[in-house]
Design an enzyme around this catalytic site. Structure first.
Site, PDB file in Angstrom:
ATOM      1  CB  CYS A   1      11.691   1.637  -1.652  1.00 29.78           C
ATOM      2  SG  CYS A   1      10.675   3.104  -1.390  1.00 29.78           S
TER       3      CYS A   1
ATOM      4  CG  HIS B   1       5.229   1.936  -2.201  1.00 29.02           C
ATOM      5  ND1 HIS B   1       4.839   2.590  -1.060  1.00 29.02           N
ATOM      6  CD2 HIS B   1       6.389   2.545  -2.601  1.00 29.02           C
ATOM      7  CE1 HIS B   1       5.702   3.550  -0.782  1.00 29.02           C
ATOM      8  NE2 HIS B   1       6.648   3.538  -1.699  1.00 29.02           N
TER       9      HIS B   1
ATOM     10  CG  ASN C   1       7.063   1.419   1.528  1.00 33.65           C
ATOM     11  OD1 ASN C   1       6.065   0.867   2.013  1.00 33.65           O
ATOM     12  ND2 ASN C   1       7.578   2.513   2.071  1.00 33.65           N
TER      13      ASN C   1
END
Length: 338
Positions: free
Chosen positions: A132, A244, A315
């Site tokens: 990811c 993220h 993510n």
């Protein structure tokens, strides 16, 4: 496309498994039945498929001949044990684990980048989905690939959901304990994650690179078909629940201005929010959470003619679940389950 397509989601109670089920329902794919599978300890739990509740069954007892497609999102151990069984039963497999990503005979696919890998796969096909942390960066680099990628430096700032549900609980429990002046417990991470950053994700090799950093290097090379591209990565775990962030600096063969980079990134399907003096100057992982977009901010030229930019994405949804569901839809469109 067949309305009797049967999909097995292996690891249905995981964070990614729940997101896959959400996206299957939201996108209303022509699916006749969805099987929610997981380890024996999860047997009897329920998960949501839109407005429906599915009972979770144990994967050990499942006959994969009853499914046309299996999406594995339960981790490497489940993939090692049951992907071969699924394929032997004639079931196509999309695997979100590290087990097959670098296998020479298994396509590592990001929808929209290397879709040609989906042609002529045959029965019992197997596709791997990147880490990811890789997919959002791959989308950005692919949008700029025509300029001639030469070197990319990436610093990732990764939320605890990338480790799983136990890490979410650890961050929450440590934060509560600190506010309550209680001792904290370390179970998931080697050091405290609450109000801290951890500059190591996974084991390290002899050169000092972590598993997460090496996956960025190796998987970007494979997805982009750019084995000579110089990729330098530093991966950091941060005390954020979901989403993220990536700071990326890119050097290209052909001249690339910040304006041209924005234009190419937008044409590649990324969302641009880049007005440092405006009301929304940039997008953070918090704002990127809950959707499937990859967001770009702070595009600028730096010393030496390189271009730097900031990426943010969920993510779990954008980095993991969305590629799995998009691949399922692409296979349907190509008539693999007709």
């Amino acid at each position: 496309m067949s309305e009797t397509l049967r999909i097995a989601v292996v690891g249905a109670t995981s964070l990614v498994g729940e997101a896959v089920l959400e996206l299957l329902a939201e996108r209303a794919l022509p699916v006749g039945r969805v099987f929610a599978l997981d380890v024996a300890e999860k047997d009897g739990e329920t998960v949501s498929l839109g407005n429906l509740e599915l009972d979770v069954a144990t994967v050990d007892d499942f006959d994969f001949a009853n499914a046309s497609l299996a999406i594995f999102v339960g981790g490497s151990e489940l993939s090692r044990r049951f992907v071969p069984e699924a394929r032997n039963a004639g079931c196509a497999v999309i695997d979100f684990s590290s087990v097959y990503r670098l296998s020479e005979d298994v396509p590592l696919v990001v929808p929209g980048i290397n879709d040609a890998a989906l042609d002529d796969l045959g029965e019992g096909l197997l596709l791997a989905v990147p880490n990811c942390t890789v997919t959002p960066v791959a989308k950005a680099l692919a949008a700029l690939q025509a300029c001639g990628l030469e070197r990319v430096t990436i610093a990732s700032y990764q939320s605890v959901s990338g480790t799983g549900r136990a890490a979410l609980e650890e961050l929450a429990n440590q934060t509560t304990a600190l506010f309550g002046a209680r001792d904290i417990e370390l179970e998931v991470y080697q050091k405290r994650i609450s109000f801290n950053v951890l500059p190591l994700i996974g084991d390290v090799d002899e050169q000092g690179s972590s598993e997460e950093e090496q996956s960025l290097v190796d998987e970007l090379h494979k997805v982009l078909a750019e084995p000579a591209l110089r990729v330098e990565a530093s991966c950091v775990r941060v005390p954020v629940f979901f989403g993220h962030g990536w700071a990326v600096t890119l050097q290209t063969r052909d001249p690339l201005t910040a304006d041209k980079a924005r234009e190419l990134l937008a044409a590649g399907g990324l969302q641009i929010v880049d007005d440092p003096r405006g009301e929304l100057p940039y997008v953070t992982p918090l704002e990127a959470s809950g959707n499937e977009a990859v967001w770009v901010s702070r595009v600028r030229q730096t010393a030496g003619g390189s271009v730097s930019f900031w990426l943010a994405a969920d993510n779990v949804r954008a980095g993991a679940a969305e590629p799995c569901v998009a691949l399922a839809a692409a296979l349907m469109k190509r008539g693999y389950f007709a």
